[in-house]
Design an enzyme around this catalytic site. Structure first.
Site, PDB file in Angstrom:
ATOM      1  N   CYS A  98       0.830  -1.209   0.000  1.00 26.93           N
ATOM      2  CA  CYS A  98       0.000   0.000   0.000  1.00 26.93           C
ATOM      3  C   CYS A  98       0.866   1.261   0.000  1.00 26.93           C
ATOM      4  CB  CYS A  98      -0.902  -0.057   1.236  1.00 26.93           C
ATOM      5  SG  CYS A  98      -1.668   1.481   1.714  1.00 26.93           S
ATOM      6  N   CYS A 117       0.203   3.798   2.736  1.00 32.05           N
ATOM      7  CA  CYS A 117       0.677   3.256   4.024  1.00 32.05           C
ATOM      8  C   CYS A 117       2.161   3.569   4.231  1.00 32.05           C
ATOM      9  CB  CYS A 117       0.477   1.740   4.078  1.00 32.05           C
ATOM     10  SG  CYS A 117      -1.245   1.221   3.987  1.00 32.05           S
TER      11      CYS A 117
END
Length: 105
Positions: free
Chosen positions: A30, A33
């Site tokens: 991600c 993230c």
């Protein structure tokens, strides 16, 4: 550095903590993230001794992500006395996370 939290340790580390707990639900693949991760690590250092700051890899630990309705990552939850008191989805400035902790200290 933020603490690595797993499904096996979540109950003890998060729900039974006598301090506020910040949990970053993330995954290695991600992109957003990876932007939040270093911010969470900074928060972990700044609040050492005052709050617990940890990360849950949702690919390896799905139980609590599902239990708390984490559908998008990154999602950062703040717990106080085992209850969610703040939820932030997506990338946010560091102040958003520190304000959420300060509100329950």
């Amino acid at each position: 550095m933020a603490l690595e939290i797993t499904d096996a340790t979540f109950d003890e580390v998060v729900l039974k903590s006598d301090k506020p707990v910040v949990v970053d639900f993330w995954a290695a693949w991600c992109g957003p993230c990876r932007m939040v991760g270093p911010v969470i690590d900074e928060v972990s250092t700044e609040y050492e001794g005052k709050a617990v700051v940890g990360k849950v890899d949702v690919d390896a630990n799905q139980e609590f992500a599902a239990k708390y309705g984490v559908r998008n990552i990154p999602t950062v939850l703040v717990f106080k006395d085992g209850e969610i008191v703040s939820r932030q989805v997506g990338v946010s400035p560091k102040k958003v996370y520190t304000d959420a902790i300060d509100a329950v200290l």
